[in-house]
Scaffold this motif. Structure first.
Motif, PDB file in Angstrom:
ATOM      1  N   TYR A 297       0.815  -1.219   0.000  1.00 20.47           N
ATOM      2  CA  TYR A 297       0.000   0.000   0.000  1.00 20.47           C
ATOM      3  C   TYR A 297       0.851   1.273   0.000  1.00 20.47           C
ATOM      4  O   TYR A 297       0.506   2.251  -0.685  1.00 20.47           O
ATOM      5  N   ALA A 300       2.191   1.860  -3.462  1.00 22.70           N
ATOM      6  CA  ALA A 300       1.127   2.382  -4.323  1.00 22.70           C
ATOM      7  C   ALA A 300       0.900   3.873  -4.041  1.00 22.70           C
ATOM      8  O   ALA A 300       0.704   4.680  -4.972  1.00 22.70           O
ATOM      9  N   ALA A 301       0.939   4.252  -2.757  1.00 16.67           N
ATOM     10  CA  ALA A 301       0.784   5.667  -2.389  1.00 16.67           C
ATOM     11  C   ALA A 301       1.920   6.505  -2.969  1.00 16.67           C
ATOM     12  O   ALA A 301       1.699   7.642  -3.418  1.00 16.67           O
ATOM     13  N   TRP A 302       3.130   5.952  -2.958  1.00 10.92           N
ATOM     14  CA  TRP A 302       4.282   6.630  -3.568  1.00 10.92           C
ATOM     15  C   TRP A 302       4.018   6.903  -5.050  1.00 10.92           C
ATOM     16  O   TRP A 302       4.191   8.018  -5.540  1.00 10.92           O
ATOM     17  N   GLY A 303       3.553   5.876  -5.786  1.00 10.88           N
ATOM     18  CA  GLY A 303       3.307   6.041  -7.211  1.00 10.88           C
ATOM     19  C   GLY A 303       2.246   7.082  -7.510  1.00 10.88           C
ATOM     20  O   GLY A 303       2.404   7.924  -8.412  1.00 10.88           O
ATOM     21  N   LEU A 304       1.162   7.072  -6.750  1.00 16.01           N
ATOM     22  CA  LEU A 304       0.083   8.026  -6.985  1.00 16.01           C
ATOM     23  C   LEU A 304       0.503   9.453  -6.645  1.00 16.01           C
ATOM     24  O   LEU A 304       0.100  10.409  -7.317  1.00 16.01           O
ATOM     25  N   CYS A 391       3.238   2.447 -11.720  1.00 12.76           N
ATOM     26  CA  CYS A 391       3.778   1.911 -10.464  1.00 12.76           C
ATOM     27  C   CYS A 391       2.657   1.471  -9.535  1.00 12.76           C
ATOM     28  O   CYS A 391       2.670   0.347  -9.008  1.00 12.76           O
ATOM     29  N   ALA A 392       1.679   2.334  -9.315  1.00 12.81           N
ATOM     30  CA  ALA A 392       0.598   2.024  -8.375  1.00 12.81           C
ATOM     31  C   ALA A 392      -0.194   0.804  -8.827  1.00 12.81           C
ATOM     32  O   ALA A 392      -0.486  -0.098  -8.030  1.00 12.81           O
TER      33      ALA A 392
END
Length: 415
Positions: A297, A300-304, A391-392
């Motif tokens: 998670y 995913a937060a990094w990608g977004l 990425c996310a």
């Protein structure tokens, strides 16, 4: 909950700093890393000025990646077979020599990009040796229960260096030159070298294997045979190779902020600002039990957050969004590093740190190459936003599809 209770629960655990050898290593790493990041900003800026191309800035990726793969794995194997203090000193001398070569090239006004990339590759060789060696040393200096705290402090001081170095780089490049930036790096590097000199002898424990291809293969087999360790590497590669926008900074600054070196410095420091803030409020990190799910998670937060940063036009908002992503990345790094240091035996720890170095330092270089290449096709904004979204989506698909990783809970064992 009172303020004191909040601080005790959430502030970084500083107990490892009570151990002198670790404290010197930590402080030396922090000071020298400022210079390392200053050089990274300066060489990117220098190559873009020479070529006016994000593609050539992206070529810093393979120039760093190849030595990191080869010498990261080899250096980790050597770290399991020799005195780790001596190996740390040898790698430091290699990196220091490369910095002095950058000083000379800049002072001579060289515009040979190939030669600059070759010197960067030599510098990466020294870094590939010192990185896994330093990380393998930490569990020998402190008790097992303080390893997560020591890792957090190491990432925190590295994050501070990544904030100060690029911001200093923006000022130096605006008022001085690349020569000045490289000279500052050469001076600051001395603090890390001093810390290595003061370390005690660190001969290998237990059975040793002669460093070479066989020992490297044994380390890779260990990774392949432990799905949790393997997946921790996979999700990190996804994070960096898909989403890291670093190679696009010079072009974005040129397009949106009139080529301002100060704006370049802020963008370069943005993710590390988040890493520092995340580290200062990291007391809760060790209490998370579903670490595989949490890793998925936060990546995913990094990608977004990266994708969102690519869509905005205000510098402060770009920095804030990238800082949020940097905090997520720091938290994931602490969990991944702790998994390695607490699961691998001492005679395998150097090789695990070698693989970790290849992934952690090599993934961003793949990201640089990906960003530079896709910018040639889709433009800087398309490459930036598309990478974050990819990425996310990918990390959620991969991380949630592996039950052992999704359900993983850490088991503390004696080191």
């Amino acid at each position: 909950m009172g303020f004191g209770d909040f601080v005790r629960r959430h502030a970084a655990d500083t107990r490892p700093l009570g151990i002198p050898a670790y404290r010197r290593l930590w402080a030396g790493q922090g000071v020298s890393y400022i210079g390392f990041q200053l050089t990274s900003v300066a060489v990117s800026h220098q190559i873009y000025e020479i070529t006016d191309s994000s593609f050539w800035v992206g070529m810093l990726g393979p120039a760093n990646l190849i030595p990191l793969v080869v010498f990261g794995l080899w250096g980790g194997a050597v770290a399991d077979a020799v005195d780790r203090r001596k190996l740390l000193l040898a790698g430091s001398v290699i990196a220091w020599s490369a910095t002095l070569a950058l000083v000379a090239l800049a002072a001579l006004g060289s515009t040979n990009v190939g030669l600059l990339l070759a010197v960067v590759a030599v510098h990466a060789t020294g870094f590939a040796i010192t990185g896994p060696t330093r990380n393998a040393i930490i569990p020998r200096l402190i008790p097992a229960d303080l390893v997560p705290a020591a890792n957090t402090l190491s990432y925190l001081v590295g994050g501070l260096g990544t904030v100060i170095g690029p911001l200093l780089g923006g000022v130096v490049l605006a008022r001085g030159s690349a020569v000045t930036a490289y000279l500052i790096d050469a001076v600051l590097f001395g603090s890390g070298f001093y810390a290595a000199v003061r370390l005690p002898r660190l001969e290998p424990l237990g059975k040793t294997t002669r460093p070479g291809l066989r020992s490297v293969v044994e380390g890779l087999r260990y990774v392949a045979g432990h799905p949790i360790v393997l997946m921790s590497f996979v999700v990190d590669i996804i994070a960096m190779a898909f989403a890291l926008p670093r190679a696009l900074f010079p072009e974005i600054v040129d397009e949106r902020f009139a080529g301002s070196p100060v704006a370049f410095g802020w963008l370069s420091a943005s993710m590390a600002i988040g890493s520092v803030l995340g580290g200062l409020l990291s007391g809760w990190v060790g209490r998370v039990r579903r670490q595989g799910l949490a890793l998925t998670y936060v990546i995913a937060a990094w990608g977004l957050s990266v994708a969102a940063a690519g869509l905005v036009g205000q510098l402060w908002l770009m920095v804030a969004l990238l800082a949020f992503g940097g905090a997520a990345d720091m938290i994931s790094a602490v969990w991944r590093q702790t998994i390695l240091q607490t699961h691998a035996p001492d005679d395998m720890r150097g090789r695990m740190q070698g693989v970790f170095m290849v992934v952690v330092a090599g993934g961003p270089r793949l990201g640089d190459l990906r960003a530079g290449a896709t910018a040639s096709w889709f433009g800087a904004t398309g490459a930036w936003v598309g990478g974050g979204i990819a990425c996310a989506v990918t990390v959620l698909a991969v991380g949630l599809a592996v039950p052992a990783f999704r359900k993983y809970r850490p088991v503390v064992r004696s080191l």
